[in-house]
Design an enzyme around this catalytic site. Structure first.
Site, PDB file in Angstrom:
ATOM      1  N   CYS A   1       0.857  -1.191   0.000  1.00 25.66           N
ATOM      2  CA  CYS A   1       0.000   0.000   0.000  1.00 25.66           C
ATOM      3  C   CYS A   1       0.889   1.235   0.000  1.00 25.66           C
ATOM      4  O   CYS A   1       2.104   1.150  -0.006  1.00 25.66           O
ATOM      5  CB  CYS A   1      -0.851  -0.003   1.261  1.00 25.66           C
ATOM      6  SG  CYS A   1      -1.721  -1.548   1.535  1.00 25.66           S
TER       7      CYS A   1
ATOM      8  N   ARG B   1       1.402   1.613  -6.338  1.00 21.57           N
ATOM      9  CA  ARG B   1       1.616   0.611  -5.267  1.00 21.57           C
ATOM     10  C   ARG B   1       0.327  -0.133  -4.952  1.00 21.57           C
ATOM     11  O   ARG B   1       0.327  -1.107  -4.208  1.00 21.57           O
ATOM     12  CB  ARG B   1       2.138   1.296  -3.998  1.00 21.57           C
ATOM     13  CG  ARG B   1       3.477   1.980  -4.138  1.00 21.57           C
ATOM     14  CD  ARG B   1       3.856   2.726  -2.876  1.00 21.57           C
ATOM     15  NE  ARG B   1       4.094   1.801  -1.782  1.00 21.57           N
ATOM     16  CZ  ARG B   1       5.262   1.203  -1.554  1.00 21.57           C
ATOM     17  NH1 ARG B   1       6.272   1.425  -2.376  1.00 21.57           N
ATOM     18  NH2 ARG B   1       5.441   0.376  -0.545  1.00 21.57           N
TER      19      ARG B   1
ATOM     20  N   TRP C   1      -3.647  -1.743  -1.168  1.00 16.46           N
ATOM     21  CA  TRP C   1      -3.560  -2.985  -1.945  1.00 16.46           C
ATOM     22  C   TRP C   1      -3.861  -4.068  -0.918  1.00 16.46           C
ATOM     23  O   TRP C   1      -2.997  -4.411  -0.101  1.00 16.46           O
ATOM     24  CB  TRP C   1      -2.175  -3.174  -2.562  1.00 16.46           C
ATOM     25  CG  TRP C   1      -2.006  -4.510  -3.205  1.00 16.46           C
ATOM     26  CD1 TRP C   1      -1.529  -5.654  -2.625  1.00 16.46           C
ATOM     27  CD2 TRP C   1      -2.335  -4.890  -4.539  1.00 16.46           C
ATOM     28  NE1 TRP C   1      -1.541  -6.696  -3.505  1.00 16.46           N
ATOM     29  CE2 TRP C   1      -2.029  -6.255  -4.708  1.00 16.46           C
ATOM     30  CE3 TRP C   1      -2.865  -4.207  -5.619  1.00 16.46           C
ATOM     31  CZ2 TRP C   1      -2.223  -6.955  -5.896  1.00 16.46           C
ATOM     32  CZ3 TRP C   1      -3.057  -4.894  -6.826  1.00 16.46           C
ATOM     33  CH2 TRP C   1      -2.749  -6.244  -6.945  1.00 16.46           C
TER      34      TRP C   1
ATOM     35  N   ASN D   1       1.266   0.259   5.971  1.00 19.67           N
ATOM     36  CA  ASN D   1       1.676  -0.581   4.841  1.00 19.67           C
ATOM     37  C   ASN D   1       2.496  -1.721   5.422  1.00 19.67           C
ATOM     38  O   ASN D   1       3.474  -1.499   6.120  1.00 19.67           O
ATOM     39  CB  ASN D   1       2.526   0.212   3.838  1.00 19.67           C
ATOM     40  CG  ASN D   1       3.084  -0.694   2.749  1.00 19.67           C
ATOM     41  OD1 ASN D   1       2.449  -1.682   2.381  1.00 19.67           O
ATOM     42  ND2 ASN D   1       4.268  -0.392   2.259  1.00 19.67           N
ATOM     43  N   GLY D   2       2.049  -2.964   5.136  1.00 25.37           N
ATOM     44  CA  GLY D   2       2.783  -4.120   5.661  1.00 25.37           C
ATOM     45  C   GLY D   2       1.819  -5.209   6.091  1.00 25.37           C
ATOM     46  O   GLY D   2       0.635  -5.179   5.766  1.00 25.37           O
TER      47      GLY D   2
ATOM     48  N   GLU E   1       9.515 -21.541 -17.648  1.00 26.52           N
ATOM     49  CA  GLU E   1       9.358 -20.147 -17.192  1.00 26.52           C
ATOM     50  C   GLU E   1      10.516 -19.289 -17.698  1.00 26.52           C
ATOM     51  O   GLU E   1      10.309 -18.151 -18.127  1.00 26.52           O
ATOM     52  CB  GLU E   1       9.266 -20.110 -15.674  1.00 26.52           C
ATOM     53  CG  GLU E   1       9.230 -18.720 -15.052  1.00 26.52           C
ATOM     54  CD  GLU E   1       8.056 -17.861 -15.495  1.00 26.52           C
ATOM     55  OE1 GLU E   1       7.120 -18.395 -16.130  1.00 26.52           O
ATOM     56  OE2 GLU E   1       8.079 -16.644 -15.241  1.00 26.52           O
TER      57      GLU E   1
ATOM     58  N   LYS F   1       9.985 -15.935 -19.986  1.00 29.03           N
ATOM     59  CA  LYS F   1      10.525 -14.628 -19.620  1.00 29.03           C
ATOM     60  C   LYS F   1      11.322 -14.042 -20.788  1.00 29.03           C
ATOM     61  O   LYS F   1      11.149 -12.895 -21.161  1.00 29.03           O
ATOM     62  CB  LYS F   1      11.433 -14.726 -18.385  1.00 29.03           C
ATOM     63  CG  LYS F   1      10.730 -14.882 -17.083  1.00 29.03           C
ATOM     64  CD  LYS F   1      10.017 -13.641 -16.608  1.00 29.03           C
ATOM     65  CE  LYS F   1       8.551 -13.562 -16.784  1.00 29.03           C
ATOM     66  NZ  LYS F   1       7.611 -14.552 -16.578  1.00 29.03           N
TER      67      LYS F   1
ATOM     68  N   GLU G   1       9.035 -13.196 -23.940  1.00 28.56           N
ATOM     69  CA  GLU G   1       7.991 -12.161 -23.835  1.00 28.56           C
ATOM     70  C   GLU G   1       8.561 -10.761 -23.662  1.00 28.56           C
ATOM     71  O   GLU G   1       7.855  -9.784 -23.911  1.00 28.56           O
ATOM     72  CB  GLU G   1       7.011 -12.496 -22.715  1.00 28.56           C
ATOM     73  CG  GLU G   1       7.515 -12.380 -21.307  1.00 28.56           C
ATOM     74  CD  GLU G   1       6.400 -12.617 -20.292  1.00 28.56           C
ATOM     75  OE1 GLU G   1       5.237 -12.317 -20.565  1.00 28.56           O
ATOM     76  OE2 GLU G   1       6.712 -13.131 -19.216  1.00 28.56           O
TER      77      GLU G   1
ATOM     78  N   HIS H   1      14.203 -36.526 -28.522  1.00 23.79           N
ATOM     79  CA  HIS H   1      12.926 -36.766 -29.236  1.00 23.79           C
ATOM     80  C   HIS H   1      12.595 -35.618 -30.159  1.00 23.79           C
ATOM     81  O   HIS H   1      11.429 -35.402 -30.483  1.00 23.79           O
ATOM     82  CB  HIS H   1      11.823 -36.999 -28.199  1.00 23.79           C
ATOM     83  CG  HIS H   1      12.118 -38.145 -27.287  1.00 23.79           C
ATOM     84  ND1 HIS H   1      11.995 -39.474 -27.651  1.00 23.79           N
ATOM     85  CD2 HIS H   1      12.624 -38.166 -26.028  1.00 23.79           C
ATOM     86  CE1 HIS H   1      12.367 -40.254 -26.658  1.00 23.79           C
ATOM     87  NE2 HIS H   1      12.758 -39.489 -25.651  1.00 23.79           N
TER      88      HIS H   1
ATOM     89  N   LYS I   1      -1.140  -6.918 -18.802  1.00 14.10           N
ATOM     90  CA  LYS I   1      -0.808  -7.452 -17.475  1.00 14.10           C
ATOM     91  C   LYS I   1      -1.840  -8.483 -17.033  1.00 14.10           C
ATOM     92  O   LYS I   1      -1.523  -9.458 -16.392  1.00 14.10           O
ATOM     93  CB  LYS I   1      -0.735  -6.334 -16.422  1.00 14.10           C
ATOM     94  CG  LYS I   1      -0.293  -6.809 -15.042  1.00 14.10           C
ATOM     95  CD  LYS I   1       1.054  -7.488 -15.075  1.00 14.10           C
ATOM     96  CE  LYS I   1       1.398  -8.137 -13.744  1.00 14.10           C
ATOM     97  NZ  LYS I   1       2.584  -9.019 -13.841  1.00 14.10           N
TER      98      LYS I   1
HETATM   99  C1  AGP Z   1       3.749 -13.836 -17.273  1.00 17.89           C
HETATM  100  O1  AGP Z   1       5.018 -13.210 -17.419  1.00 17.89           O
HETATM  101  C2  AGP Z   1       2.760 -13.336 -18.286  1.00 17.89           C
HETATM  102  N1  AGP Z   1       2.614 -11.938 -18.190  1.00 17.89           N
HETATM  103  C3  AGP Z   1       1.468 -14.113 -18.331  1.00 17.89           C
HETATM  104  O2  AGP Z   1       1.782 -15.393 -18.802  1.00 17.89           O
HETATM  105  C4  AGP Z   1       0.698 -14.310 -16.995  1.00 17.89           C
HETATM  106  O3  AGP Z   1       1.413 -15.159 -16.151  1.00 17.89           O
HETATM  107  C5  AGP Z   1      -0.652 -14.982 -17.332  1.00 17.89           C
HETATM  108  O4  AGP Z   1      -1.374 -14.101 -18.159  1.00 17.89           O
HETATM  109  C6  AGP Z   1      -1.476 -15.316 -16.089  1.00 17.89           C
HETATM  110  O5  AGP Z   1      -1.834 -14.129 -15.433  1.00 17.89           O
HETATM  111  P1  AGP Z   1      -2.496 -14.251 -13.965  1.00 17.89           P
HETATM  112  O6  AGP Z   1      -1.468 -14.879 -13.090  1.00 17.89           O
HETATM  113  O7  AGP Z   1      -2.830 -12.852 -13.587  1.00 17.89           O
HETATM  114  O8  AGP Z   1      -3.719 -15.123 -14.088  1.00 17.89           O
END
Ligand code: AGP
Length: 611
Positions: free
Chosen positions: A2, A27, A74, A100-101, A484, A488, A491, A507, A606
């Protein structure tokens, strides 16, 4: 995570507080509130939703006063609502607190205070602070706050005002950031520099365990035992944009560096030093349902799906419950078979991902119980679940998920221990050992963050920075780490990257190996280490470029690798949390070196709230 702001001086505190809260909106912004001391009274306005709603309410309320505190929330404890928004008050509404915390022992404090006749208005941990200050208040607000905080365990940055002390604002810090701004016959508090930079650049960075009594014309700082503390006034030279990122060039890098604290916050209130049991109070599922559970189905998307895959390895290995993991967009269209005694676990940082939300509805329609792992308190997914394990990771702004991922794996680690003990699959000693390993992770992440020159060097090396494609390989619990790491990189740097189980090389993927293909190999100490080295040797035999992620002290791996990135020794089942950090940094620095928009990569959002 927050935002708090406070002001004492001769101007209208409300205007200054709202300016500061808007600078802290990144935040978190699910609700807000402002309280001022004026003419021997405390007046307060709160609002649900973004700060613009608050602006409108304040315009109407004409709130004004020379001393005040404000908060943008938050949520971590208690859904977003006006009653849960800060400031929180003592019973008589004469003392106001913004925080905040996370107060780890708030439930215990709540029970004690209730037994002493205190009535609580909200579901928050913060309200306990306001009642504690009242309990110890005898006219000296500074002394009352110091005494109250001696009862508190956990992380806090707080601002406190009292109707009978119009010339004093008290602030304190432990774990959450707090600064004091010094002006001409006025002073400010804030969660960080952006909140007050418009008014002063002379700041005190308050440290853990310090409490400040702030007046227009001076201040004093003591520790909780009353020992005086002297802090040097710093002059901030950041511009506004840099200040929101606390000096980091991107939110993503800031959030990568927040991870030691994020793991602490995810663990906060759930495991204690030396304890042999996990407390998941907000999961709200009957223990018998967990004992009777015959199958777990994890549904999620993207990075959250990778976290779910780690969860599968942990739960099956230690709690002996069969686990199926599916991407929500596939689960929702395959008419999934849900047997009785199935628990579905959606995983979602935002709590608003459309596919995951629909997966919940389908699972519930087929009789499953739903326990979600979510970061956003009160989000759609949280509200439609039977129980929730909140990540407590704070607001994640970078589109590429970093701290949310490691926090999700930490939640699965907690759930694994909880389930295993409940079902008699884990001894108290083993649980205590695993909890100690979890509690040791923040320090290990700090080590990685303090020693990542090798990652930066690789990211500047053209054979990685300018690659057209890359492979990421891992085995067992670090197979998801490979997925993962590849996500990263692709993307945010737009380099095509694929994650694979290393055993799959023969394979197909090995056909891709040339002297222009970087292959990132997760080769930390584990039961499958020798197998991983064999795979690495197969790649070397075809001139592939091997970048190994290995355990500190492993010298042998160097003979098979072009470059090596080390992580500290750790309890191998929890190693994905550590492995994630250098791979996040590698992707970040490669993308930054390629001039990509790291925080907002092209085509991405996001939260994917549409199919
Ligand atoms: C992760 O780096 C991506 N931005 C994306 O794959 C994200 O993890 C996915 O859209 C799921 O989002 P969520 O965790 O908010 O459900």
């Amino acid at each position: 995570m927050c935002g708090i702001v406070g002001y004492i001086g001769d101007k209208n505190a409300v205007e200054i507080i709202m300016t500061g809260l808007h600078r802290l909106e990144y935040r978190g912004y699910d609700s807000a509130g402002v309280a001022v001391v004026k003419d021997g009274r405390i007046e307060c306005v709160k609002s649900l939703g973004k700060l613009v709603v608050m602006d409108a309410k304040l315009e109407e309320a004409k709130l004004a006063g020379p001393l005040g505190i404000g908060h943008t929330r938050w949520a971590t404890h208690g859904v977003p609502s006006e009653v849960n928004s800060h400031p929180h008050f003592d019973g008589a509404k004469e003392i106001a607190v913004v925080h905040n915390g996370i107060i780890e022992n708030y439930q215990e404090l709540r029970e004690q205070l209730k037994a002493e006749g205190v009535d609580f208005r909200s579901q928050t941990d913060t309200e306990t602070i306001a009642h504690l200050v009242r309990k110890y208040y005898d006219g000296d607000l500074f002394a009352a706050v110091k005494r109250a905080l001696q009862d508190v365990e956990g992380a806090y940055a707080i601002g406190v005002i009292c109707k009978d002390n119009p010339d004093v604002m008290v602030a304190a810090r432990h774990g959450s950031p707090l600064i004091v701004g010094l002006g001409e016959n006025e002073a400010f508090i804030g969660s960080d520099v952006p909140a007050i930079m418009k008014y002063t650049r002379d700041v005190l960075y308050i440290d853990n365990g310090q409490v400040c009594e702030i007046r227009r014309d001076g201040h004093k700082i003591e520790d909780l035992e009353g020992n005086p503390v002297e802090l040097e006034v710093k002059t901030v030279d950041w511009d506004d944009a840099a200040a929101e990122k606390e000096g980091y060039p991107h939110f993503m890098l800031k959030e990568i560096h927040q991870q030691p604290n994020v793991i602490k916050n995810t663990l906060a209130g759930r495991v204690h030093e030396g304890s042999d049991e996990v407390q998941l109070a907000d999961m709200a599922l009957d223990p018998q349902e967990l004992k009777d559970c015959q199958k777990i189905v994890i549904v999620s998307c993207g990075t959250a799906w990778h976290a779910g895959l780690v969860g599968k390895y942990l739960i099956e290995r230690f709690a002996k419950v069969p686990v199926e993991v599916d991407v929500a967009s596939e689960f929702r269209y395959r008419d999934p078979i849900i047997y009785p005694n199935t628990i579905v676990i959606p995983v979602s940082q935002s709590g608003e991902t459309a596919d995951t939300l629909e997966a919940i509805r389908i699972a519930k329609s087929k009789g499953a119980k739903v326990v979600s792992i979510v970061n956003a308190v009160g989000s759609s997914i949280a509200r439609e679940s039977d129980g929730v394990i909140y990540q407590q990771a704070g607001h994640e702004i970078g589109v590429a998920s970093t701290k949310a991922y490691t926090s999700q794996i930490c939640c699965f680690s907690l759930l694994t221990i909880y389930l295993a003990e409940l079902r008699g699959e884990m001894s108290k000693d083993k649980a205590r050992e695993m909890i100690a390993h979890l509690r040791g992770l923040p320090e290990k992440i700090e080590w990685i963050l303090d020693n990542h020159d090798a990652v930066k060097n690789c990211a500047a090396d053209p054979k990685y920075r300018d690659a057209q494609s890359a492979l990421f390989l891992g085995r067992n619990v670090n197979f998801p780490s490979a997925l993962e790491g590849a996500l990263k990189l692709k993307e945010i740097s737009y380099i095509h990257a694929e994650g694979y189980g290393a055993g799959e090389m023969k394979h197909g993927p090995i056909a891709l190996v040339t002297n222009e293909l970087p292959v990132v190999c997760v080769a930390v100490q584990s039961d499958t280490y020798d197998k991983m080295v064999s795979n690495i040797q197969e790649i070397c035999a075809r001139d592939g470029i091997v970048l190994s992620v290995a355990t500190q002290g492993d010298e042998d791996i160097k003979q098979h690798s072009a470059d090596v990135i080390y992580i500290p020794e750790c309890f191998e089942p929890f190693s994905p949390i550590l492995v994630a950090v250098p791979l996040q940094l590698l992707a970040y620095y490669i993308a930054a070196n390629r001039g990509c928009d790291v925080d907002q990569p092209r085509n991405l959002a996001k939260s994917v709230t549409v199919e």
